[in-house]
Design an enzyme around this catalytic site. Structure first.
Site, PDB file in Angstrom:
ATOM      1  N   HIS A 193       0.703  -1.166   0.123  1.00  0.00           N
ATOM      2  CA  HIS A 193      -0.193  -0.001  -0.018  1.00  0.00           C
ATOM      3  C   HIS A 193       0.797   1.140   0.203  1.00  0.00           C
ATOM      4  O   HIS A 193       1.749   1.417   0.918  1.00  0.00           O
ATOM      5  CB  HIS A 193      -0.991  -0.171   1.390  1.00  0.00           C
ATOM      6  CG  HIS A 193      -2.018  -1.046   1.192  1.00  0.00           C
ATOM      7  ND1 HIS A 193      -2.509  -1.688   2.123  1.00  0.00           N
ATOM      8  CD2 HIS A 193      -2.572  -1.457   0.029  1.00  0.00           C
ATOM      9  CE1 HIS A 193      -3.426  -2.593   1.601  1.00  0.00           C
ATOM     10  NE2 HIS A 193      -3.603  -2.577   0.560  1.00  0.00           N
ATOM     11  N   HIS A 209       3.049  -3.579   6.442  1.00  0.00           N
ATOM     12  CA  HIS A 209       1.970  -2.548   6.200  1.00  0.00           C
ATOM     13  C   HIS A 209       1.866  -1.766   7.445  1.00  0.00           C
ATOM     14  O   HIS A 209       2.735  -1.673   8.098  1.00  0.00           O
ATOM     15  CB  HIS A 209       0.407  -3.325   6.085  1.00  0.00           C
ATOM     16  CG  HIS A 209       0.330  -4.104   4.856  1.00  0.00           C
ATOM     17  ND1 HIS A 209      -0.543  -3.662   3.963  1.00  0.00           N
ATOM     18  CD2 HIS A 209       0.773  -5.125   4.327  1.00  0.00           C
ATOM     19  CE1 HIS A 209      -0.740  -4.393   2.772  1.00  0.00           C
ATOM     20  NE2 HIS A 209       0.273  -5.131   3.041  1.00  0.00           N
ATOM     21  N   GLU A 219       1.490   3.198   3.278  1.00  0.00           N
ATOM     22  CA  GLU A 219       1.955   2.621   4.275  1.00  0.00           C
ATOM     23  C   GLU A 219       3.347   2.641   4.132  1.00  0.00           C
ATOM     24  O   GLU A 219       3.896   1.394   3.681  1.00  0.00           O
ATOM     25  CB  GLU A 219       1.196   1.372   4.564  1.00  0.00           C
ATOM     26  CG  GLU A 219      -0.294   1.680   4.531  1.00  0.00           C
ATOM     27  CD  GLU A 219      -1.264   0.511   4.825  1.00  0.00           C
ATOM     28  OE1 GLU A 219      -0.590  -0.702   4.903  1.00  0.00           O
ATOM     29  OE2 GLU A 219      -2.580   0.430   4.432  1.00  0.00           O
ATOM     30  N   GLU A 222       1.317  -5.338  10.505  1.00  0.00           N
ATOM     31  CA  GLU A 222       0.907  -4.037  10.747  1.00  0.00           C
ATOM     32  C   GLU A 222       1.794  -3.451  11.723  1.00  0.00           C
ATOM     33  O   GLU A 222       1.949  -3.760  12.624  1.00  0.00           O
ATOM     34  CB  GLU A 222      -0.406  -4.130  11.081  1.00  0.00           C
ATOM     35  CG  GLU A 222      -1.412  -4.841  10.126  1.00  0.00           C
ATOM     36  CD  GLU A 222      -1.700  -3.962   8.973  1.00  0.00           C
ATOM     37  OE1 GLU A 222      -1.459  -2.942   8.818  1.00  0.00           O
ATOM     38  OE2 GLU A 222      -2.419  -4.471   8.155  1.00  0.00           O
TER      39      GLU A 222
HETATM   40 ZN   LIG Z   1      -2.048  -2.098   4.192  1.00  0.00          ZN
END
Ligand SMILES: [Zn+2]
Length: 462
Positions: free
Chosen positions: A85, A216, A88, A308
């Site tokens: 992404h 991410h 990110e 994350e």
């Molecule tokens: Zn992401």
């Protein structure tokens, strides 16, 4: 004169490639950094591109190995992918820091890092979405806030909702019998995915990756498969439900290794969310379809989790050093996790290596296969297992193996040609699969409908 010019050029070059500092790196800067690390550690690194983005930017990978560019049998391949992404961005910067760290510590003869590089082939892709990054960075510099600006690729597609959906087929097969690994792609898969996704799929099909993490931001948690719940949609709504893989305990352990080695992930409370131990099953958090981690597990031998790493998707430059210190040990420990379970060679009676032999573990309905060199890797938690190797035209061989907590156990197989005149038997003893057949490719499936990608509308996806 020429000496002076040379000194000047050296100084200029040195200026241009200053050490990785704690700042954000645009594309050109990122490329320079990768080559800088390569120039500092030329004998243990290689820079290669797996393809190009929509806008033509290279998807670069920095490889670390004692023999860069070569697969050494029994040496596992592991990868990190960042910035899928585009907005990110912490993973992108952490992977640059990691690259420099591995190079420097190898040069300093840090025994832990020397061992890691000598025993492992590490592939680091700091950015899978370089186009999205530039959009996000430009918005950031102009102070334009927007939770999703730069998330997608240049065609406006969310790359983590762009992989072929193999979950539907595995859920069917888990219930009704059928292949439990290496589910095939639809014939027309290339026309259904974005250039970045296509490049990554070809990449992960061409290396026998064993372990991977996809970095991410937007939360702080280690997320493991499946990402897609069994009943993904019920009357139009996403169904959130714990959806474990057959390797659930192993995935939980992999996720915990990261969260507990991380500075604060394991504490559970982060960014206003609570995740016990700092880990979560993907689908029990929110269900998403066509993600990359499920695809890795269902189409290849690779076990991937999604990390994350920051509440703020585009952290301030001032935060980067603290983030690096919070993640450094976790990034190293996770790579070391590839050295567990069992591995070995599959050969015939004449010591020819057998590629694509199937390794089944009793009680775990997910097989792996040997790579092009006949070597296989099967991550397993400590315990005693019944392991069977099969290959078309050969009799299956079954052994009992006890796996300890440290080193992977070496388990080689030497398969005998099947003597029966009839077609080779397709039954696998102790595999726990109900009437499943060997992984003959199942029929290509029809194209799946594209679906919208948002999951948690109140917060936006991570
Ligand atoms: Zn992401």
């Amino acid at each position: 004169m020429s000496d002076l010019v040379s000194v000047f050029l050296h100084l200029l070059l040195f200026k241009l490639v200053a050490p990785v500092t704690f700042r954000h790196h645009h594309y050109d800067d990122l490329v320079r950094m990768l080559y800088k690390v390569h120039n500092e550690c030329p004998h243990i690194t290689r820079v290669y591109s797996i393809g190009r983005s929509v806008k033509g930017r290279h998807l670069y990978v920095l490889e670390f190995s004692d023999y860069p560019g070569i697969h050494e049998p029994l040496e596992p391949e592991v990868k990190y992918v960042g910035n899928m992404h585009g907005n990110e961005v912490l993973g992108r910067e952490l992977l640059l820091q990691l690259s420099e760290f591995l190079c420097e510590e190898f040069r300093n003869r840090n025994q832990r890092i020397v061992r890691l590089v000598e025993d492992t082939r590490i592939h680091i892709m700091p950015s899978m979405n370089p186009d999205g990054y530039e959009v996000a960075a430009a918005a950031q510099e102009r102070d334009i806030s927007g939770y999703l600006v730069g998330r997608n690729n240049a065609n406006g597609v969310d790359l983590n909702r762009n992989f072929p959906d193999l979950n539907t087929y595995i859920y069917y097969n888990e219930k009704n019998g059928g292949p439990n690994h290496h589910l095939p792609l639809p014939d027309n898969w290339k026309s259904q995915v974005e250039p970045e996704t296509q490049a990554v799929i070809q990449w992960i099909r061409s290396f026998n990756f064993v372990l991977s993490a996809n970095l991410h931001g937007g939360a702080v948690v280690a997320n493991y498969p499946y990402d897609k719940s069994l009943e993904h949609r019920v009357r139009g709504f996403r169904r959130t439900a714990n959806t474990p893989t057959p390797d659930d305990k192993l995935f939980q352990k992999l996720a915990k290794v990261y969260s507990y080695a991380h500075g604060w992930m394991h504490q559970g409370w982060n960014c206003g969310d609570y995740f016990p131990d700092g880990i979560t099953n993907g689908a029990s958090w929110y269900s998403l379809s066509k993600g990359m981690q499920d695809f890795n597990y269902l189409h290849t031998n690779c076990f991937e989790i999604t990390l994350e790493l920051s509440c703020d998707k585009f952290p301030l430059q001032e935060e980067l050093q603290r983030e690096w210190l919070g993640n450094r040990e976790a990034l190293i420990q996770f790579l070391e996790q590839v050295h567990q379970g069992i591995k070995g060679m599959v050969r015939d009676e004449n010591y020819n290596n057998l590629a694509d032999a199937v390794i089944s573990v009793g009680g775990i309905n997910h097989d792996v296969t040997s790579g092009a060199h006949g070597d296989y890797f099967r991550l397993l938690l400590p315990g005693t297992y019944t392991v069977t190797a099969t290959a078309p035209g050969f009799d299956p061989e079954t052994v009992s193996v006890t796996v300890g907590p440290a080193e992977p156990k070496l388990v080689n197989f030497q398969l005998k040609r099947s003597t029966s005149q009839a077609a080779p038997k397709r039954r696998i003893p102790n595999s726990g699969h109900r009437g499943r057949v060997l992984p003959k490719k199942v029929q290509p499936r029809a194209a799946r409908k594209k679906e919208p990608m948002m999951k948690q509308p109140q917060r936006g996806p991570a």
